[in-house]
Scaffold this motif. Sequence first.
Motif, PDB file in Angstrom:
ATOM      1  N   PHE A  16       0.816  -1.219   0.000  1.00  0.00           N
ATOM      2  CA  PHE A  16       0.000   0.000   0.000  1.00  0.00           C
ATOM      3  C   PHE A  16       0.851   1.271   0.000  1.00  0.00           C
ATOM      4  N   GLY A  17       2.157   1.113  -0.217  1.00  0.00           N
ATOM      5  CA  GLY A  17       3.017   2.280  -0.337  1.00  0.00           C
ATOM      6  C   GLY A  17       3.177   2.742  -1.774  1.00  0.00           C
ATOM      7  N   VAL A  18       2.691   1.911  -2.703  1.00  0.00           N
ATOM      8  CA  VAL A  18       2.798   2.229  -4.128  1.00  0.00           C
ATOM      9  C   VAL A  18       1.819   3.342  -4.490  1.00  0.00           C
ATOM     10  N   GLU A  19       2.254   4.251  -5.353  1.00  0.00           N
ATOM     11  CA  GLU A  19       1.378   5.319  -5.845  1.00  0.00           C
ATOM     12  C   GLU A  19       0.630   4.816  -7.079  1.00  0.00           C
ATOM     13  N   GLU A  20      -0.609   4.435  -6.897  1.00  0.00           N
ATOM     14  CA  GLU A  20      -1.433   4.026  -8.024  1.00  0.00           C
ATOM     15  C   GLU A  20      -2.899   4.295  -7.689  1.00  0.00           C
ATOM     16  N   THR A  21      -3.721   4.314  -8.709  1.00  0.00           N
ATOM     17  CA  THR A  21      -5.138   4.612  -8.502  1.00  0.00           C
ATOM     18  C   THR A  21      -5.996   3.493  -9.084  1.00  0.00           C
ATOM     19  N   TYR A  22      -7.214   3.432  -8.610  1.00  0.00           N
ATOM     20  CA  TYR A  22      -8.185   2.450  -9.081  1.00  0.00           C
ATOM     21  C   TYR A  22      -9.379   3.185  -9.677  1.00  0.00           C
ATOM     22  N   TRP A  75      -8.624  -6.280 -11.661  1.00  0.00           N
ATOM     23  CA  TRP A  75      -9.087  -6.993 -10.473  1.00  0.00           C
ATOM     24  C   TRP A  75      -8.077  -6.933  -9.330  1.00  0.00           C
ATOM     25  N   ARG A  76      -6.810  -6.890  -9.664  1.00  0.00           N
ATOM     26  CA  ARG A  76      -5.815  -6.698  -8.597  1.00  0.00           C
ATOM     27  C   ARG A  76      -6.092  -5.403  -7.857  1.00  0.00           C
ATOM     28  N   LYS A  77      -6.363  -4.354  -8.596  1.00  0.00           N
ATOM     29  CA  LYS A  77      -6.654  -3.064  -7.966  1.00  0.00           C
ATOM     30  C   LYS A  77      -7.989  -3.086  -7.224  1.00  0.00           C
ATOM     31  N   ARG A  78      -8.941  -3.797  -7.783  1.00  0.00           N
ATOM     32  CA  ARG A  78     -10.248  -3.870  -7.133  1.00  0.00           C
ATOM     33  C   ARG A  78     -10.149  -4.575  -5.778  1.00  0.00           C
ATOM     34  N   VAL A  79      -9.458  -5.706  -5.767  1.00  0.00           N
ATOM     35  CA  VAL A  79      -9.291  -6.448  -4.517  1.00  0.00           C
ATOM     36  C   VAL A  79      -8.431  -5.636  -3.542  1.00  0.00           C
ATOM     37  N   LYS A  80      -7.429  -4.961  -4.061  1.00  0.00           N
ATOM     38  CA  LYS A  80      -6.577  -4.120  -3.210  1.00  0.00           C
ATOM     39  C   LYS A  80      -7.407  -3.018  -2.551  1.00  0.00           C
ATOM     40  N   ALA A 135     -22.304  19.312  -1.182  1.00  0.00           N
ATOM     41  CA  ALA A 135     -21.163  19.705  -2.017  1.00  0.00           C
ATOM     42  C   ALA A 135     -20.067  18.642  -1.968  1.00  0.00           C
ATOM     43  N   ASP A 136     -19.821  18.100  -0.780  1.00  0.00           N
ATOM     44  CA  ASP A 136     -18.801  17.057  -0.638  1.00  0.00           C
ATOM     45  C   ASP A 136     -19.170  15.812  -1.443  1.00  0.00           C
ATOM     46  N   VAL A 137     -20.416  15.412  -1.328  1.00  0.00           N
ATOM     47  CA  VAL A 137     -20.857  14.199  -2.013  1.00  0.00           C
ATOM     48  C   VAL A 137     -20.811  14.387  -3.524  1.00  0.00           C
ATOM     49  N   ARG A 138     -21.252  15.535  -3.992  1.00  0.00           N
ATOM     50  CA  ARG A 138     -21.223  15.791  -5.435  1.00  0.00           C
ATOM     51  C   ARG A 138     -19.785  15.790  -5.952  1.00  0.00           C
ATOM     52  N   LYS A 139     -18.876  16.300  -5.148  1.00  0.00           N
ATOM     53  CA  LYS A 139     -17.469  16.298  -5.532  1.00  0.00           C
ATOM     54  C   LYS A 139     -16.941  14.874  -5.623  1.00  0.00           C
ATOM     55  N   LEU A 140     -17.281  14.052  -4.618  1.00  0.00           N
ATOM     56  CA  LEU A 140     -16.840  12.660  -4.619  1.00  0.00           C
ATOM     57  C   LEU A 140     -17.442  11.898  -5.792  1.00  0.00           C
ATOM     58  N   ARG A 141     -18.710  12.184  -6.079  1.00  0.00           N
ATOM     59  CA  ARG A 141     -19.375  11.485  -7.167  1.00  0.00           C
ATOM     60  C   ARG A 141     -18.744  11.825  -8.510  1.00  0.00           C
ATOM     61  N   ALA A 142     -18.230  13.033  -8.636  1.00  0.00           N
ATOM     62  CA  ALA A 142     -17.620  13.455  -9.898  1.00  0.00           C
ATOM     63  C   ALA A 142     -16.287  12.752 -10.135  1.00  0.00           C
ATOM     64  N   GLU A 143     -15.676  12.269  -9.058  1.00  0.00           N
ATOM     65  CA  GLU A 143     -14.407  11.579  -9.200  1.00  0.00           C
ATOM     66  C   GLU A 143     -14.645  10.133  -9.634  1.00  0.00           C
ATOM     67  N   LYS A 144     -13.841   9.645 -10.537  1.00  0.00           N
ATOM     68  CA  LYS A 144     -14.008   8.295 -11.069  1.00  0.00           C
ATOM     69  C   LYS A 144     -12.939   7.330 -10.565  1.00  0.00           C
ATOM     70  N   THR A 145     -11.942   7.869  -9.868  1.00  0.00           N
ATOM     71  CA  THR A 145     -10.845   7.028  -9.390  1.00  0.00           C
ATOM     72  C   THR A 145     -10.584   7.303  -7.913  1.00  0.00           C
ATOM     73  N   VAL A 146      -9.858   6.390  -7.291  1.00  0.00           N
ATOM     74  CA  VAL A 146      -9.502   6.545  -5.894  1.00  0.00           C
ATOM     75  C   VAL A 146      -8.058   6.064  -5.719  1.00  0.00           C
ATOM     76  N   SER A 147      -7.344   6.710  -4.821  1.00  0.00           N
ATOM     77  CA  SER A 147      -5.958   6.328  -4.569  1.00  0.00           C
ATOM     78  C   SER A 147      -5.894   4.986  -3.844  1.00  0.00           C
ATOM     79  N   LEU A 148      -4.877   4.186  -4.180  1.00  0.00           N
ATOM     80  CA  LEU A 148      -4.641   2.931  -3.482  1.00  0.00           C
ATOM     81  C   LEU A 148      -3.415   3.019  -2.583  1.00  0.00           C
ATOM     82  N   ASN A 149      -2.956   4.239  -2.359  1.00  0.00           N
ATOM     83  CA  ASN A 149      -1.849   4.481  -1.429  1.00  0.00           C
ATOM     84  C   ASN A 149      -2.439   4.687  -0.037  1.00  0.00           C
ATOM     85  N   GLU A 150      -2.010   3.877   0.908  1.00  0.00           N
ATOM     86  CA  GLU A 150      -2.610   3.924   2.246  1.00  0.00           C
ATOM     87  C   GLU A 150      -2.454   5.286   2.903  1.00  0.00           C
TER      88      GLU A 150
END
Length: 772
Positions: free
Chosen positions: A135-141, A161-166, A604-619
């Motif tokens: 979880f130290g790797v910089e990557e997104t899902y 699927w690796r990213k999904r399970v991660k 506003a927070d929720v709409r902002k989150l909904r607009a995002e399509k990716t999430v960081s996998l860095n812990e």
Amino acid sequence: MRKLLLTVALTALIGPAFAKPTEEAGAPLLKATPSQAEAAVWATRFLTRFHYKPTPLDDAMSEQIFKRYLDSLDGDKLFFTQADVDKFSQYKDKLDDAIYDQDLTAPYAMFNIYQQRVGDRVAYARALLAKGFDFGVEETYQYDREKAPWAKETSELDDLWRKRVKNDWLRLKLANKADKDIRETLDKRYANYLDRVRQLNSEDVFQTFMNAYASSIEPHTNYLGPRASENFDIAMKLSLEGIGAVLQRDDDYTAIREIVPGGPAALSGKLKVGDRIVGVGQGEHGQIVDVIGWRLDDVVEKIRGAKDTVVRLEVLPADAGPDGKHVMLDLTRKKVSIEEQAAKKSIIDVKDGERTRKIGVISLPTFYQDFDARRRGDRNYKSATRDVERLLGELKTDKVDGVIVDLRNNGGGSLAEATDLTGLFIDKGPVVQVRNAGGQVEAEEDGNPGMAWDGPLAVLVNRASASASEIFAAAIQDYGRGLIVGEPTFGKGTVQNLVDLDDVAHNEKPTFGEVKMTIAQFFRINGGSTQLRGVTPDISFPLTVDAKDFGESSYDNALPWTSIPPAKYAPVADLKPVVPMLVERHGARTAKNVEWQNFEADIADVRKLRAEKTVSLNEQARRKERDEQEAKRKSRDQASNSATPAADPASKTVQKIHENAGVQPRTRKGDVDGGAEIALDDKKNGGAAQKRENTDNPSAKDENAVLQDDGLQPDERSITSDVEREKQAKDKRDVVLDEAAHILADEIGLIRTDTKLAARILPYGAASTQVD
């Protein structure tokens, strides 16, 4: 394409197209039954001839069906590769012939490959759990893959699927779960998902395929299989014959989530929340059938039954371990009312200077009616209008000053109920205009003089208020009878008819199911339409969801907006003079209201989150984001009792695969005596020729009722824990309803100090008011 060639062509094509799916234990290859192939032809006869938008079933329609069926199988593009899709593409212009020639081999072949791909993916996901993640790797899902391209090859799916399970692992890790527990939780999650997919049967596949056809014509046309049709009827009449227990799946068990008051289960006093049903028998001496591992709706079918018949349950108590002592219980089935969806009342006290205004609230989740009971002459038939009229009488006894009709998340229901309910608030006259496919226009009218409530009125709506809700709100607005407050509504302006295919085919037993198809469009009495545009509130609240994401305008094949001449009606009042004053007071009040400010910030927070399509996998990055949101949540909660969004941006969106096992009907967290989730949108009114108004019950996600993410699926929590989470969400202060009550109290204060104003904005003028 020539239909005579179809049978030979399809048989020839399916062979070389794919390696034959392996028929593993628990995953039999599915195929259509002769009755399903016949049902498809019956459905086609109605859809091509009697639909409001008659569309031939030809090669062009076949391509639309193919697209929607593929989307229903793998809309997030998680299982098929581009190579799979390319091979499927040979069916693009052949699905029309498949229906006409009663050879549904192609859609079932696609499903069987889908089922095999799910098995492959789940096996891969479970194998990843043994390795763990860095979880130290910089990557997104990318968790929103609706518009993503198909994976070019299997290695690309592996990485996805690796990213999904991660991400699943990271969510649990952020919730402070130990690695060992995370492995066990996720392994069970993926195994259960595969089990649910393998439990899908031929009826599920057929319903999904026929829905792909029906919805290709327009969004609110659907096919309901026999079991879905039964659940549909239960939803409209708010009653069933059973034991009165809300059930949900709990690992391999069917568990009690809630006991319905007054039902056989409640009266017995022998069942409690968390108890697990492991066996079901019919009659006092019927053999007990082991139901461990069964689909929820299959267990439901065993438990439901005719009134006054006995069902035997073998129960593993909630507080017993897997090897605990089983308890036998005999229950006599009775008619059970589903009061959760019935109209309810409450009263809000609003301080207005030294005075307190009493605002009555009627919450109406759906426009329901038990049409069969009404037709039989049952004087106590269930009806939304009858219930609301009774509640209005009680509120008058309570001496309320004004009434709010809360239609938030009300997806509609019966057209007749929408008309009759409007009649409680107007003297008499047209409520809605209906234009059929032939262009003929008729007005649905309230012919009963008098009003059940003639005082100050407001209607609270949101984006999920649809169809019958929009008819009611539009009529109240056009008559000037009350304020419309909230968000622009869904924008569904069409009428559906529910055709019982077994009726028309003269089948004695339910075999073919039902078709719900659009047969007309409704229009406001002012000549406009709610189609696409919905009802615009007089006083608008912050938008919780974008129109492009939810509502009629989000469909790619929705009917266009149009208008017709207005009906002959006379507004009973004019609210224009008071609206600007109420808007000004609303703005001034909410600018100083901490709870309202938090509500707007949450949105506003929720709409902002909904607009995002990716999430960081860095812990570290994810934890920082989580901590910032948690700090924000605590800060807001200290200032008010309003609910806040989830702490993890991926807490809801990424669960889609686990919540919807491909083509399996989605299930509620619980349903009365179990069962698959169904839309509360039509009425079954004595024959295929009757009008049946549909709403598809669009259910907007209440993003403000989400608690901190724990990384779990609903069926992975203990039932008592999950029920408590829901209770906490419900107990949060409803700032939207409170503000609507303040707005109506403002109007009451204005008209009670100004009789000339009252004469303009209340029916019958100042005669309905009193001076403070």
